[in-house]
Structure formats: structure tokens, C-alpha cells
Motif scaffolding. Structure first.
Motif, PDB file in Angstrom:
ATOM      1  N   TYR A 108       0.837  -1.202   0.000  1.00  0.00           N
ATOM      2  CA  TYR A 108       0.000   0.000   0.000  1.00  0.00           C
ATOM      3  C   TYR A 108       0.871   1.251   0.000  1.00  0.00           C
ATOM      4  N   ASP A 109       0.455   2.269  -0.740  1.00  0.00           N
ATOM      5  CA  ASP A 109       1.212   3.523  -0.819  1.00  0.00           C
ATOM      6  C   ASP A 109       0.628   4.534   0.166  1.00  0.00           C
ATOM      7  N   MET A 110       1.174   4.574   1.352  1.00  0.00           N
ATOM      8  CA  MET A 110       0.674   5.484   2.379  1.00  0.00           C
ATOM      9  C   MET A 110       0.986   6.946   2.043  1.00  0.00           C
ATOM     10  N   ASP A 111       2.042   7.172   1.257  1.00  0.00           N
ATOM     11  CA  ASP A 111       2.402   8.549   0.893  1.00  0.00           C
ATOM     12  C   ASP A 111       1.301   9.232   0.093  1.00  0.00           C
ATOM     13  N   GLN A 112       0.707   8.508  -0.877  1.00  0.00           N
ATOM     14  CA  GLN A 112      -0.355   9.129  -1.669  1.00  0.00           C
ATOM     15  C   GLN A 112      -1.573   9.405  -0.803  1.00  0.00           C
ATOM     16  N   LYS A 113      -1.792   8.564   0.207  1.00  0.00           N
ATOM     17  CA  LYS A 113      -2.917   8.807   1.109  1.00  0.00           C
ATOM     18  C   LYS A 113      -2.728  10.129   1.845  1.00  0.00           C
ATOM     19  N   MET A 114      -1.493  10.392   2.249  1.00  0.00           N
ATOM     20  CA  MET A 114      -1.203  11.651   2.933  1.00  0.00           C
ATOM     21  C   MET A 114      -1.304  12.837   1.976  1.00  0.00           C
ATOM     22  N   ARG A 115      -0.833  12.641   0.731  1.00  0.00           N
ATOM     23  CA  ARG A 115      -0.885  13.732  -0.245  1.00  0.00           C
ATOM     24  C   ARG A 115      -2.318  14.156  -0.548  1.00  0.00           C
ATOM     25  N   ASN A 116      -3.230  13.217  -0.472  1.00  0.00           N
ATOM     26  CA  ASN A 116      -4.624  13.511  -0.810  1.00  0.00           C
ATOM     27  C   ASN A 116      -5.532  13.493   0.414  1.00  0.00           C
ATOM     28  N   SER A 117      -4.944  13.729   1.563  1.00  0.00           N
ATOM     29  CA  SER A 117      -5.705  13.635   2.811  1.00  0.00           C
ATOM     30  C   SER A 117      -6.754  14.733   2.955  1.00  0.00           C
ATOM     31  N   ASP A 118      -6.644  15.794   2.140  1.00  0.00           N
ATOM     32  CA  ASP A 118      -7.603  16.894   2.256  1.00  0.00           C
ATOM     33  C   ASP A 118      -8.794  16.732   1.317  1.00  0.00           C
ATOM     34  N   LEU A 119      -8.924  15.580   0.680  1.00  0.00           N
ATOM     35  CA  LEU A 119      -9.986  15.391  -0.301  1.00  0.00           C
ATOM     36  C   LEU A 119     -11.360  15.704   0.282  1.00  0.00           C
ATOM     37  N   GLN A 120     -11.614  15.266   1.512  1.00  0.00           N
ATOM     38  CA  GLN A 120     -12.927  15.495   2.110  1.00  0.00           C
ATOM     39  C   GLN A 120     -13.168  16.965   2.425  1.00  0.00           C
ATOM     40  N   GLY A 121     -12.103  17.763   2.438  1.00  0.00           N
ATOM     41  CA  GLY A 121     -12.279  19.193   2.639  1.00  0.00           C
ATOM     42  C   GLY A 121     -12.608  19.931   1.358  1.00  0.00           C
ATOM     43  N   VAL A 122     -12.480  19.236   0.224  1.00  0.00           N
ATOM     44  CA  VAL A 122     -12.705  19.857  -1.078  1.00  0.00           C
ATOM     45  C   VAL A 122     -14.003  19.362  -1.703  1.00  0.00           C
ATOM     46  N   VAL A 123     -14.257  18.067  -1.613  1.00  0.00           N
ATOM     47  CA  VAL A 123     -15.501  17.513  -2.169  1.00  0.00           C
ATOM     48  C   VAL A 123     -16.437  17.154  -1.007  1.00  0.00           C
ATOM     49  N   PRO A 124     -17.756  17.168  -1.245  1.00  0.00           N
ATOM     50  CA  PRO A 124     -18.711  16.900  -0.166  1.00  0.00           C
ATOM     51  C   PRO A 124     -18.834  15.417   0.140  1.00  0.00           C
ATOM     52  N   ASN A 125     -17.843  14.916   0.828  1.00  0.00           N
ATOM     53  CA  ASN A 125     -17.795  13.503   1.199  1.00  0.00           C
ATOM     54  C   ASN A 125     -17.335  13.454   2.644  1.00  0.00           C
ATOM     55  N   LYS A 126     -18.111  12.850   3.516  1.00  0.00           N
ATOM     56  CA  LYS A 126     -17.800  12.911   4.940  1.00  0.00           C
ATOM     57  C   LYS A 126     -17.849  11.551   5.603  1.00  0.00           C
ATOM     58  N   LEU A 127     -16.675  11.091   6.074  1.00  0.00           N
ATOM     59  CA  LEU A 127     -16.603   9.914   6.934  1.00  0.00           C
ATOM     60  C   LEU A 127     -16.645  10.410   8.371  1.00  0.00           C
ATOM     61  N   ARG A 128     -17.760  10.208   9.042  1.00  0.00           N
ATOM     62  CA  ARG A 128     -17.920  10.763  10.399  1.00  0.00           C
ATOM     63  C   ARG A 128     -17.305   9.877  11.465  1.00  0.00           C
ATOM     64  N   ARG A 129     -17.178   8.576  11.177  1.00  0.00           N
ATOM     65  CA  ARG A 129     -16.603   7.631  12.137  1.00  0.00           C
ATOM     66  C   ARG A 129     -15.851   6.567  11.360  1.00  0.00           C
ATOM     67  N   MET A 130     -14.582   6.375  11.677  1.00  0.00           N
ATOM     68  CA  MET A 130     -13.737   5.397  10.989  1.00  0.00           C
ATOM     69  C   MET A 130     -13.236   4.394  12.016  1.00  0.00           C
ATOM     70  N   ILE A 131     -13.752   3.177  11.920  1.00  0.00           N
ATOM     71  CA  ILE A 131     -13.460   2.133  12.894  1.00  0.00           C
ATOM     72  C   ILE A 131     -12.586   1.071  12.245  1.00  0.00           C
ATOM     73  N   SER A 132     -11.430   0.815  12.820  1.00  0.00           N
ATOM     74  CA  SER A 132     -10.539  -0.235  12.326  1.00  0.00           C
ATOM     75  C   SER A 132     -10.455  -1.345  13.367  1.00  0.00           C
ATOM     76  N   ILE A 133     -10.434  -2.588  12.886  1.00  0.00           N
ATOM     77  CA  ILE A 133     -10.277  -3.727  13.793  1.00  0.00           C
ATOM     78  C   ILE A 133      -9.070  -4.557  13.372  1.00  0.00           C
ATOM     79  N   ASN A 134      -8.478  -5.212  14.351  1.00  0.00           N
ATOM     80  CA  ASN A 134      -7.282  -6.046  14.146  1.00  0.00           C
ATOM     81  C   ASN A 134      -6.101  -5.264  13.572  1.00  0.00           C
ATOM     82  N   PRO A 135      -5.785  -4.102  14.137  1.00  0.00           N
ATOM     83  CA  PRO A 135      -4.625  -3.345  13.654  1.00  0.00           C
ATOM     84  C   PRO A 135      -3.326  -3.982  14.139  1.00  0.00           C
ATOM     85  N   ASP A 136      -2.228  -3.720  13.408  1.00  0.00           N
ATOM     86  CA  ASP A 136      -0.926  -4.186  13.877  1.00  0.00           C
ATOM     87  C   ASP A 136      -0.312  -3.121  14.782  1.00  0.00           C
TER      88      ASP A 136
END
Length: 320
Positions: free
Chosen positions: A201-229
Motif C-alpha cells: 500500500y502507498d501510504m504517501d499518496q494517502k497523505m498527499r490527498n488527505s484533504d480530499l474530504q475538505g474539497v468535495v462533499p464527502n464525509k466519513l464521520r466515524r472510521m473504525i478499524s479492527i485487528n490493527p498491527d
């Protein structure tokens, strides 16, 4: 004179809104999105306001999306004038959403649709019709699984960037159209991380585009992860203030998440996040595009072609 919250709209409108203020099409949208009277006042004040300088490409529905997203963000803070201003500021960034993510002009192509079908049939960011959080938000279910992929450095140039900047905005826009509460209540995400692969997985591109939700009307209000390392847990600890602000949490297993999120998570969950519910992914895709006839036809064509060529992998976790 002290500010009267109930009459805030008089600063922007000569008369209060009624059903007759709007067209039948607008009233149908208001009903679908369950707009309150104050939402309608904000909408009308934006539509009739002067010197606002909004993009002429904005549709009524997109204005509603932004009213909803800023409501999920709690932009009103008890002050409807502030709420309205926050919606306007967001709408004024719409040209940026077009420039960076082709929010208006972007169209589903065969290439983009193939990526979407591959992702959804592998349990990546799937919205399942009829499964909502207990308070009414549509849910996105994800299984982070990259066993079929080569290492990151062996992937074609732009592999992850294309998924983040082209496919995701197209998907987000289609989700908005298919699920009105995606913007009015926000989305809840549940991600199963057991098989996440840092080398693919390319985590760098995720960081580069981390502001996407601030530009387009898309809202993740709760992000739940299970079994993290352990690396994920450390990142969460390092950024715990930001994580809390954006509703990001981690749990060691699904049972722990169900107990902690008892007021949010439904009992029936898809197989790929650890539940027992078997889901027909093609039906999920059909619902996603039920308001987009051309995209629906393209999806059917691409899905059929991928099935014929044995390009749909059908991993066991999608059914067990």
C-alpha cells in the motif's frame, strides 16, 4: 439587541420559506434528503444571494450535499449564520474540486469501472444497501487485502494515485447520489486490517490527498478499524488528537468494537469484516448506480467482461 437564533434568516431573506418558495423538483430533493426548515432557509439564501460568486456548475443537489456535510461537521455550533457561512466557504472551493479531482466533469470510464468492480468484489470500500449504523448513516465496509498484488515498487506508475484521485472521487459522487444520508448524516466506516500490507500500500499518496474530504462533499464521520498491527496502533497514539477530531478509532478485534460501538454498529455485518452476512456485490453496484443509467450500463458490461475473463477473484472471505 441580542441575536435571535430563531430569526437569523431575516438577515438574508425578505420572507420566510414555504413549500411554495421552491420548485417541485427542489421539494422532492428536500424530502429525499430530509432537510429541516433551517436547511431550506440556508439553501434559499444561497440560491438568491448576491455577490456570492459561486461556480455556475453547482446543481441544487450539490448545494444540499454541502449543507449536509457541514451539518455533520457541526458547523452551526448553535449559530445558523455561522453554519451558512461555513457552507458558503465550502461551496466556494468547488472550482478546486474540479481542478484537482474533476468533481463536475469526471465520468466513469471503462478503466475506472474495472478498478471499482475489482475493489468491491475484494471487499474494499463497499456500501451495502440496507445496512446502516444504528443512527441511520450508510456504512462503508473494507477488507484490507492485497495478496494478489506485487510489491509497491513493482506496480505501474500512478497505480495508487489513480485510485485515490480519480476512482475515489467518482465513487464518492455516486455514493452521494445513491445514499442521501451519506451527506446528511455522514458515512461510518468499518475496516478489517488483519491482512494489511505496508509493502504494497502507498501510504504517501494517502497523505498527499488527505484533504480530499475538505474539497468535495464527502464525509466519513466515524472510521473504525479492527485487528490493527502494532505500527498502526503507534500511529494512532502519535496522532491521537487528530484521530479524535476526525472520529478515527481502533479495536483489537470485532467483538471489542461491537461492545464499544454498541450504539452505532448493527448486529448484521458482511463476511469480509468478520460478520456472517453474505452479500451480493453486483447488487450493491447496481444500487450504487441506480440514479446513473449510463454508469449502470457500463458497470454491467465491465462486470460481465471481467467474469468471462476470470478476472474476479472471489476470495473466500467474501462468502465465509
Amino acid at each position: 439587541m441580542p441575536y435571535n437564533q430563531d430569526s437569523w434568516w431575516k438577515e438574508f431573506l425578505a420572507d420566510d420559506v414555504t413549500k411554495d418558495t421552491f420548485t417541485s423538483e427542489q421539494n422532492d430533493l428536500f424530502e429525499a434528503y430530509q432537510l429541516s426548515v433551517d436547511h431550506k432557509r440556508i439553501f434559499h439564501s444561497i440560491k438568491t444571494g448576491k455577490n456570492i460568486f459561486l461556480s455556475d456548475k453547482l446543481s441544487d443537489e450539490e448545494i444540499i450535499w454541502n449543507i449536509g456535510v457541514m451539518g455533520v461537521n457541526n458547523a452551526h455550533r448553535g449559530d445558523m449564520r455561522f453554519y451558512r457561512r461555513s457552507v458558503l466557504e465550502r461551496l466556494q472551493r468547488y472550482d478546486e474540486s474540479e481542478e484537482r479531482y474533476k468533481w463536475y466533469s469526471g465520468q466513469w470510464t471503462k478503466k475506472a469501472m474495472r478498478v471499482l468492480v475489482e475493489q468491491w468484489t475484494l471487499g474494499l470500500m463497499v456500501v451495502v444497501p440496507g445496512i446502516e449504523s444504528l443512527d441511520g448513516s450508510p456504512m462503508i465496509f473494507t477488507k484490507e487485502w492485497y495478496e494478489h498484488m506485487p510489491l509497491r515498487e513493482e506496480l505501474p506508475d500512478g497505480f495508487w494515485e489513480y485510485r485515490a484521485t480519480v476512482v475515489y472521487p467518482l465513487m464518492a459522487r455516486s455514493i452521494n447520489r445513491a445514499y442521501p444520508m451519506a451527506t446528511m448524516k455522514g458515512l461510518v466506516s468499518l475496516a478489517e486490517m488483519t491482512d494489511f500490507d505496508w509493502d504494497k500500500y502507498d501510504m504517501d499518496q494517502k497523505m498527499r490527498n488527505s484533504d480530499l474530504q475538505g474539497v468535495v462533499p464527502n464525509k466519513l464521520r466515524r472510521m473504525i478499524s479492527i485487528n490493527p498491527d502494532e505500527r498502526m496502533k503507534k500511529q494512532l497514539e502519535d496522532y491521537k488528537v487528530i484521530a479524535k477530531k476526525y472520529g478515527f478509532v481502533m479495536y483489537d478485534n470485532l467483538d471489542e468494537a461491537l461492545k464499544a460501538e454498541v450504539k452505532l454498529l448493527p448486529a448484521d455485518l458482511p463476511t469480509w469484516v468478520g460478520g456472517s452476512l453474505q452479500v451480493d456485490i453486483k447488487k450493491c453496484l447496481q444500487h450504487l448506480f441506480h440514479r446513473e443509467p449510463e454508469a449502470l450500463l457500463l458497470m454491467e458490461e465491465v462486470y460481465k467482461e471481467m467474469e468471462r475473463n476470470d478476472e474476479i477473484l472471489h476470495p473466500e472471505f467474501m462468502t465465509k
